[in-house]
Design a protein around this motif. Structure first.
Motif, PDB file in Angstrom:
ATOM      1  N   LEU A  30       0.811  -1.221   0.000  1.00 15.44           N
ATOM      2  CA  LEU A  30       0.000   0.000   0.000  1.00 15.44           C
ATOM      3  C   LEU A  30       0.843   1.270   0.000  1.00 15.44           C
ATOM      4  N   TYR A  31       2.140   1.127   0.309  1.00 11.75           N
ATOM      5  CA  TYR A  31       2.981   2.319   0.413  1.00 11.75           C
ATOM      6  C   TYR A  31       3.599   2.734  -0.917  1.00 11.75           C
ATOM      7  N   ALA A  32       3.287   2.016  -2.001  1.00 13.59           N
ATOM      8  CA  ALA A  32       3.829   2.393  -3.314  1.00 13.59           C
ATOM      9  C   ALA A  32       2.685   2.590  -4.300  1.00 13.59           C
ATOM     10  N   LEU A  33       2.740   3.691  -5.054  1.00 12.79           N
ATOM     11  CA  LEU A  33       1.693   3.971  -6.047  1.00 12.79           C
ATOM     12  C   LEU A  33       2.119   3.426  -7.408  1.00 12.79           C
ATOM     13  N   LYS A  34       2.305   2.140  -7.466  1.00 11.96           N
ATOM     14  CA  LYS A  34       2.756   1.531  -8.709  1.00 11.96           C
ATOM     15  C   LYS A  34       1.902   0.314  -9.037  1.00 11.96           C
TER      16      LYS A  34
ATOM     17  N   VAL B   4      -4.493   6.255   5.603  1.00  9.83           N
ATOM     18  CA  VAL B   4      -5.170   4.979   5.412  1.00  9.83           C
ATOM     19  C   VAL B   4      -4.162   3.834   5.423  1.00  9.83           C
ATOM     20  N   GLU B   5      -2.938   4.118   4.937  1.00  8.55           N
ATOM     21  CA  GLU B   5      -1.897   3.089   4.935  1.00  8.55           C
ATOM     22  C   GLU B   5      -1.478   2.750   6.367  1.00  8.55           C
ATOM     23  N   GLN B   6      -1.348   3.789   7.204  1.00  8.85           N
ATOM     24  CA  GLN B   6      -0.964   3.558   8.600  1.00  8.85           C
ATOM     25  C   GLN B   6      -2.059   2.815   9.348  1.00  8.85           C
ATOM     26  N   ALA B   7      -3.322   3.174   9.068  1.00  6.34           N
ATOM     27  CA  ALA B   7      -4.447   2.490   9.718  1.00  6.34           C
ATOM     28  C   ALA B   7      -4.472   1.017   9.320  1.00  6.34           C
ATOM     29  N   PHE B   8      -4.189   0.762   8.052  1.00  3.99           N
ATOM     30  CA  PHE B   8      -4.166  -0.624   7.580  1.00  3.99           C
ATOM     31  C   PHE B   8      -3.043  -1.396   8.268  1.00  3.99           C
ATOM     32  N   ALA B  55      -9.680  -2.106  -1.729  1.00  2.00           N
ATOM     33  CA  ALA B  55     -10.354  -0.818  -1.970  1.00  2.00           C
ATOM     34  C   ALA B  55      -9.339   0.323  -2.015  1.00  2.00           C
ATOM     35  N   VAL B  56      -8.337   0.248  -1.127  1.00  2.00           N
ATOM     36  CA  VAL B  56      -7.297   1.290  -1.119  1.00  2.00           C
ATOM     37  C   VAL B  56      -6.506   1.247  -2.423  1.00  2.00           C
ATOM     38  N   HIS B  57      -6.197   0.028  -2.878  1.00  2.00           N
ATOM     39  CA  HIS B  57      -5.443  -0.097  -4.131  1.00  2.00           C
ATOM     40  C   HIS B  57      -6.246   0.437  -5.324  1.00  2.00           C
TER      41      HIS B  57
END
Lengths: 63, 204
Positions: A30-34, B4-8, B55-57
């Motif tokens: 989730l930490y990369a926008l790729k 949202v990344e930290q919450a996940f 959903a985040v992706h």
């Protein structure tokens, strides 16, 4: 510990390991926008979680 | 306020701690409520986390960085920075008419990951082709560009509606009989941009 309990504990550890590694991969992705990060999420993380959940359900059913 | 990344990540940590506690001492599994706790830790919460992460992706896939992370899209990213206001996409991008962080998605709302499930399947295929397959030399939209992407912002705007050229063909624009791009082009002239001067985005 009976043989049945030993088997259950072993399966729970396997399921837990698979789910934990899968979730860590999902979180890291989730930490990369790729596009590659989405591939890692769906192709590795989600698959490991699904396998772990499958092993857990089998453990419960076999117990 | 966590992202949202930290919450996940926090949710993942909680699940792993729960799983470790149950797997390490499987005794509670047989105790009252033990199975319910195990069911939550090994089944409900991981599935909830995975669906949330998905959903985040999908939300991330609307970002310009996501689209341009595929090699074949790089030249389309370059076309947004052409130092020529005659290029439609560049003019919109550079003048802030669209959100720069969601530049692709703003004008291509139904494309691949952004559309219905069929479009999302196409998006997955694109990711597969990008990393494991052979991308075509020239890419194109699955269907002609729809005017609704333009009219979403321009429709109803005074500057647009009072323009006599637009008034004459307003119905045709709404029904897509005439494309906005018939008059407003080029958009992404990626075949003729090699060596062109590029606009440098100012740093905030």
């Amino acid at each position: 510990m009976t043989e049945q309990e030993f088997q259950l504990a072993r399966r729970l550890r396997i399921a837990g390991g698979l789910i934990s590694v899968g979730l860590v991969v999902e979180a890291a992705s989730l930490y990369a926008l790729k596009a590659l990060s989405f591939l890692a999420f769906a192709g590795v993380g989600a698959v490991l979680v699904a396998l772990g959940v499958g092993v857990f359900l089998y453990s419960v059913a076999a117990d | 306020m966590p992202t949202v990344e930290q919450a996940f990540s926090l949710l993942v940590l909680v699940i792993i701690v729960l799983i470790a506690a149950i797997a390490r001492r499987h005794g509670p599994f047989h105790a009252r409520g033990g199975r319910a706790l195990a069911f939550a830790a090994f089944f409900l919460l991981p599935i909830f986390a995975t669906v949330s992460g998905l959903a985040v992706h999908v939300e991330h896939s609307k970002s310009t960085d996501f689209c341009l992370s595929c090699h074949i899209m790089e030249k389309y990213g370059t076309s947004l920075h052409l130092d020529d206001q005659g290029h439609l996409a560049a003019a919109h991008f550079q003048n802030g008419r669209i959100d720069r962080d969601h530049a692709c998605f703003t004008c291509h709302t139904t494309y691949t990951m952004f559309g219905d499930y069929k479009a999302k399947l196409k998006g997955l295929k694109h990711i597969y082709v990008n990393y494991l397959g052979q991308a075509p030399a020239k890419i194109k939209l699955y269907e002609p560009f729809q005017n609704r992407e333009c009219l979403h912002c321009h429709g109803g705007a005074r500057s647009f509606e009072t323009q006599s050229d637009h008034q004459d063909i307003r119905g045709e624009l709404t029904s897509n009989k005439t494309s906005c791009l018939d008059c407003h082009s080029p958009v992404h002239d990626v075949d003729h941009q090699n060596g062109a001067k590029l606009w440098q985005e100012p740093k905030p």
